[in-house]
Motif scaffolding. Structure first.
Motif, PDB file in Angstrom:
ATOM      1  N   GLU A 256      38.897  67.690 -20.928  1.00 21.44           N
ATOM      2  CA  GLU A 256      39.448  66.364 -20.715  1.00 21.44           C
ATOM      3  C   GLU A 256      39.017  65.466 -21.867  1.00 21.44           C
ATOM      4  O   GLU A 256      38.087  65.799 -22.604  1.00 21.44           O
ATOM      5  N   MET A 257      39.711  64.361 -22.016  1.00 22.44           N
ATOM      6  CA  MET A 257      39.415  63.467 -23.129  1.00 22.44           C
ATOM      7  C   MET A 257      39.205  62.041 -22.646  1.00 22.44           C
ATOM      8  O   MET A 257      39.846  61.604 -21.692  1.00 22.44           O
ATOM      9  N   GLN A 258      38.292  61.359 -23.337  1.00 22.17           N
ATOM     10  CA  GLN A 258      38.224  59.912 -23.197  1.00 22.17           C
ATOM     11  C   GLN A 258      39.182  59.336 -24.235  1.00 22.17           C
ATOM     12  O   GLN A 258      39.120  59.688 -25.411  1.00 22.17           O
ATOM     13  N   LEU A 259      40.055  58.463 -23.757  1.00 18.44           N
ATOM     14  CA  LEU A 259      41.102  57.916 -24.620  1.00 18.44           C
ATOM     15  C   LEU A 259      41.049  56.392 -24.653  1.00 18.44           C
ATOM     16  O   LEU A 259      40.623  55.758 -23.681  1.00 18.44           O
ATOM     17  N   ALA A 260      41.508  55.850 -25.753  1.00 17.13           N
ATOM     18  CA  ALA A 260      41.698  54.402 -25.871  1.00 17.13           C
ATOM     19  C   ALA A 260      43.161  54.136 -26.184  1.00 17.13           C
ATOM     20  O   ALA A 260      43.839  54.968 -26.788  1.00 17.13           O
ATOM     21  N   SER A 261      43.633  53.003 -25.753  1.00 16.42           N
ATOM     22  CA  SER A 261      44.982  52.586 -26.120  1.00 16.42           C
ATOM     23  C   SER A 261      44.976  52.147 -27.582  1.00 16.42           C
ATOM     24  O   SER A 261      44.070  51.421 -28.017  1.00 16.42           O
ATOM     25  N   GLN A 262      45.982  52.566 -28.349  1.00 16.00           N
ATOM     26  CA  GLN A 262      46.088  52.144 -29.737  1.00 16.00           C
ATOM     27  C   GLN A 262      46.192  50.623 -29.833  1.00 16.00           C
ATOM     28  O   GLN A 262      45.616  50.000 -30.738  1.00 16.00           O
ATOM     29  N   ALA A 263      46.889  50.014 -28.870  1.00 14.34           N
ATOM     30  CA  ALA A 263      47.037  48.548 -28.866  1.00 14.34           C
ATOM     31  C   ALA A 263      45.677  47.874 -28.727  1.00 14.34           C
ATOM     32  O   ALA A 263      45.402  46.853 -29.375  1.00 14.34           O
ATOM     33  N   THR A 264      44.816  48.431 -27.905  1.00  8.84           N
ATOM     34  CA  THR A 264      43.459  47.894 -27.728  1.00  8.84           C
ATOM     35  C   THR A 264      42.632  48.149 -28.977  1.00  8.84           C
ATOM     36  O   THR A 264      41.905  47.266 -29.444  1.00  8.84           O
TER      37      THR A 264
END
Length: 346
Positions: A256-264
């Motif tokens: 699994e991955m921890q992800l961030a929004s590109q917009a953020t």
């Protein structure tokens, strides 16, 4: 009228004088002034959201809370991350969609949810891809893992770190699975994934796509014979109560991955990005330790609860892997070079 004006002027003067007095005390290092100003808390510059569909006591949620805690600590409270667990912000696929347009700031997601965006991620969920857990982490923490993170560029998602989701095993209500032939004609629940369905069918069983929340009732009513998942899910959803036979074949180790929004991500300075990435990596190490402990505790507890555990012999492990080779060609024929590189890692 003149008296009222005079009183107002006196009040303004008093407030200004008091503020100046405390300012001077602070500048001079007076403990009273420092105490006064220290008691005031600055509002955070950013307040972000983080989504996870698992319950509060699940390792990934605890990892998310550690991540939020570390970020708040390392930024002196300037960045705050509120974690929403238990699917409060939607299912995993809904969360990934919201991440892409900035409706959610951070999330934990299975790579299974990323295959529609980047088909190359199918490689990481191929059955019997890894020899064991140690092999998987050598792959993900190395060059190949970084290449997969970079694969998300341009998707609206930013990859931060890898989380553990353990090995997935088959469990059922009818009897032990000791060889490939025992899978024949079993109705096995799978997630809504074409590859998972293809794997089950290749082993001779019938794949039944079904929502995670419906599995217990389906096992209880014999709508299905079995399912596949990791130890914590098997325990958390109480599937062991209605499917006591579990075979430790480790057919999938889907990270699994921890992800961030590109917009953020684009709102943040380079320094803040470095802090958040470092915190994500530290929280990943924390989550992996929790996962290891959780798996061990679940296995011990469910053994005492009467679960029948079967471990495949070496020869049967070879047969199970051979049976699903058609899945490799079906979903990853153009990525066979990556599959071969993974196999060569020692």
């Amino acid at each position: 009228m003149d008296k009222r004006i005079a009183r107002r002027a006196a009040l303004v003067f008093f407030v200004a004088a008091a503020a100046y007095f405390f300012f001077i005390l602070l500048k001079l290092g007076n403990p009273l002034g420092a105490l006064f100003f220290r008691g005031r808390k600055e509002a955070p510059e950013y307040v972000f959201s983080y989504a996870d569909n698992q319950p509060e006591d699940y390792p990934t949620v605890q990892g998310a809370r550690k991540f939020a805690e570390l970020v708040q600590e390392k930024t002196s409270g300037r960045i705050r991350i509120n974690v929403f667990a238990g699917g409060e912000m939607g299912s995993e696929n809904e969360v990934v969609e919201q991440l892409q347009y900035g409706g959610i700031d951070f999330a934990r997601s299975s790579v299974m949810m990323l295959t529609e965006i980047k088909p190359k991620f199918n490689v990481l969920q191929l059955p019997y891809l890894y020899r064991d857990e140690k092999h998987m982490w050598k792959v993900l923490d190395g060059v190949i893992g970084e290449e997969f993170k970079e694969e998300l560029e341009g998707s609206g998602l930013v990859a931060l770190s890898w989380y553990d989701a353990g090995a997935r095993h088959f469990y059922n209500s009818t009897g032990p699975i000791k060889c490939v032939e025992d899978m024949k004609k079993m109705r096995i629940r799978v997630a809504n994934s074409d590859m998972m369905s293809a794997m089950v069918e290749a082993l001779g069983a019938r794949a039944v796509p079904m929502a995670y929340s419906e599995v217990y009732a389906a096992l209880e009513t014999s709508t299905i014979d079995g399912a596949e998942n990791n130890w914590p899910s098997y325990e958390t959803m109480r599937h062991y109560e209605v499917a006591k036979y579990i075979t430790l074949d480790a057919h999938s180790r889907i990270p699994e991955m921890q992800l961030a929004s590109q917009a953020t991500w684009e709102k943040l300075s380079e320094a803040d990005r470095e802090v958040i990435t470092a915190c994500a990596e530290e929280s990943a190490r924390y989550e992996r330790r929790l996962w290891e402990i959780r798996e061990q505790n679940d296995r011990e507890r469910l053994t005492k609860a009467g679960c029948v555990i079967t471990e495949l012999s070496s020869s049967e492990q070879v047969r199970f892997r051979a049976a699903v080779m058609s899945v490799y060609q079906m979903y990853c024929s153009e990525y066979i070079d990556v599959v071969n590189r993974i196999a060569q890692i020692r």
